[in-house]
Enzyme design. Structure first.
Site, PDB file in Angstrom:
ATOM      1  N   ASN A  78       0.832  -1.205   0.000  1.00  0.00           N
ATOM      2  CA  ASN A  78       0.000   0.000   0.000  1.00  0.00           C
ATOM      3  C   ASN A  78       0.866   1.254   0.000  1.00  0.00           C
ATOM      4  O   ASN A  78       1.920   1.300   0.635  1.00  0.00           O
ATOM      5  CB  ASN A  78      -1.033   0.012   1.143  1.00  0.00           C
ATOM      6  N   GLU A  80       0.434   5.235   0.602  1.00  0.00           N
ATOM      7  CA  GLU A  80      -0.496   6.253   1.116  1.00  0.00           C
ATOM      8  C   GLU A  80      -0.097   7.652   0.646  1.00  0.00           C
ATOM      9  O   GLU A  80       0.959   7.845   0.052  1.00  0.00           O
ATOM     10  CB  GLU A  80      -0.568   6.153   2.649  1.00  0.00           C
ATOM     11  N   GLU A  91      -3.117  -4.648  -2.965  1.00  0.00           N
ATOM     12  CA  GLU A  91      -3.629  -5.585  -3.977  1.00  0.00           C
ATOM     13  C   GLU A  91      -3.735  -4.922  -5.339  1.00  0.00           C
ATOM     14  O   GLU A  91      -3.397  -5.506  -6.367  1.00  0.00           O
ATOM     15  CB  GLU A  91      -5.007  -6.121  -3.555  1.00  0.00           C
ATOM     16  N   CYS A 128     -10.121  -5.268   0.533  1.00  0.00           N
ATOM     17  CA  CYS A 128     -11.270  -4.354   0.652  1.00  0.00           C
ATOM     18  C   CYS A 128     -12.182  -4.490  -0.574  1.00  0.00           C
ATOM     19  O   CYS A 128     -11.808  -5.102  -1.586  1.00  0.00           O
ATOM     20  CB  CYS A 128     -10.787  -2.918   0.813  1.00  0.00           C
ATOM     21  N   CYS A 131     -10.764  -3.302  -3.934  1.00  0.00           N
ATOM     22  CA  CYS A 131      -9.770  -4.247  -4.472  1.00  0.00           C
ATOM     23  C   CYS A 131     -10.453  -5.485  -5.041  1.00  0.00           C
ATOM     24  O   CYS A 131     -10.028  -6.016  -6.070  1.00  0.00           O
ATOM     25  CB  CYS A 131      -8.758  -4.640  -3.401  1.00  0.00           C
TER      26      CYS A 131
HETATM   27  N1  THU Z   1      -5.279  -1.491   2.570  1.00  0.00           N
HETATM   28  C1  THU Z   1      -4.733  -2.333   1.638  1.00  0.00           C
HETATM   29  O1  THU Z   1      -3.588  -2.151   1.200  1.00  0.00           O
HETATM   30  N2  THU Z   1      -5.507  -3.361   1.205  1.00  0.00           N
HETATM   31  C2  THU Z   1      -6.769  -3.607   1.615  1.00  0.00           C
HETATM   32  O2  THU Z   1      -7.439  -4.471   1.071  1.00  0.00           O
HETATM   33  C3  THU Z   1      -7.338  -2.843   2.713  1.00  0.00           C
HETATM   34  C4  THU Z   1      -6.601  -1.637   3.111  1.00  0.00           C
HETATM   35  C5  THU Z   1      -4.475  -0.343   3.012  1.00  0.00           C
HETATM   36  C6  THU Z   1      -5.025   0.982   2.558  1.00  0.00           C
HETATM   37  C7  THU Z   1      -4.455   1.913   3.599  1.00  0.00           C
HETATM   38  O3  THU Z   1      -3.156   2.312   3.184  1.00  0.00           O
HETATM   39  C8  THU Z   1      -4.343   1.045   4.845  1.00  0.00           C
HETATM   40  O4  THU Z   1      -4.431  -0.309   4.412  1.00  0.00           O
HETATM   41  C9  THU Z   1      -5.421   1.305   5.882  1.00  0.00           C
HETATM   42  O5  THU Z   1      -6.680   1.233   5.328  1.00  0.00           O
END
Ligand code: THU
Length: 176
Positions: A78, A80, A91, A128, A131
């Site tokens: 991830n 940010e 993902e 999520c 994704c």
């Molecule tokens: N996040 C993911 O990388 N994948 C997911 O399926 C759920 C959330 C990340 C997004 C954000 O950077 C952090 O987790 C908190 O939500």
């Protein structure tokens, strides 16, 4: 009092309404050591990617590793952003990289690990909703199922044989 259209569809003698039950199947492994060796190796790559995530705002790091039909492994984590919605999940980072780099290859497995820098995550962390929608696009594109393995930092690992187990009633290109 409901508007008339609701009264019509909920009336007890309504012969048109049918209920639809959607089921999903998952496998649950007690620990990563129970997985086939190839998936354990993939999980190690997901963990390495996870630990390199850029997650200064949530302190929640996610890594994904994809095994492709051409034997390549693609990873992502991830990323940010100070403007929160501009960030991207692990993902999607990984699958878009796979789609951009090896557009002809089929994705066989996606393996995911998540870790919080604030507390221990021992329950499996599924992808999520956004994704799931992004992932299912590639299952439709390649016409073969993609298995998804997901876990927290430690503990149980869950497996779905298809993204469709995570996202029933998919929205896909056949309706466009
Ligand atoms: N996040 C993911 O990388 N994948 C997911 O399926 C759920 C959330 C990340 C997004 C954000 O950077 C952090 O987790 C908190 O939500």
């Amino acid at each position: 009092m409901l508007p008339e259209r609701f009264l019509l569809s909920f009336s007890s003698n309504n012969i048109y309404m049918k209920s639809l039950k959607v089921t999903s199947n998952f496998e649950v492994y007690e620990a990563v050591e129970e997985l086939p060796q190839a998936i354990q190796d993939l999980m190690k790559k997901a963990v390495m990617a996870r630990d390199k995530a850029y997650a200064p705002y949530s302190q929640f790091k996610v890594g994904a590793a994809l095994a492709l039909s051409n034997t390549k492994v693609v990873t992502g984590n991830n990323q940010e952003n100070a403007s929160y919605p501009s960030g991207l999940c692990a993902e999607r980072t990984a699958i878009y990289y796979a789609g951009a780099t090896y557009p002809e290859a089929q994705i066989q497995n996606i393996v995911i690990s998540a870790k919080s820098m604030k507390h221990k995550v021992e329950a499996p962390v599924p992808p999520c909703g956004a994704c799931r929608q992004a992932l299912v696009e590639y299952e439709v594109k390649q016409k073969t199922e993609i298995a998804v393995y997901f876990m927290g930092e430690s503990g149980k690992v869950m497996k779905a044989n298809s993204i469709k187990d995570l996202l029933p009633l998919i929205f896909e290109n056949s309706v466009l």
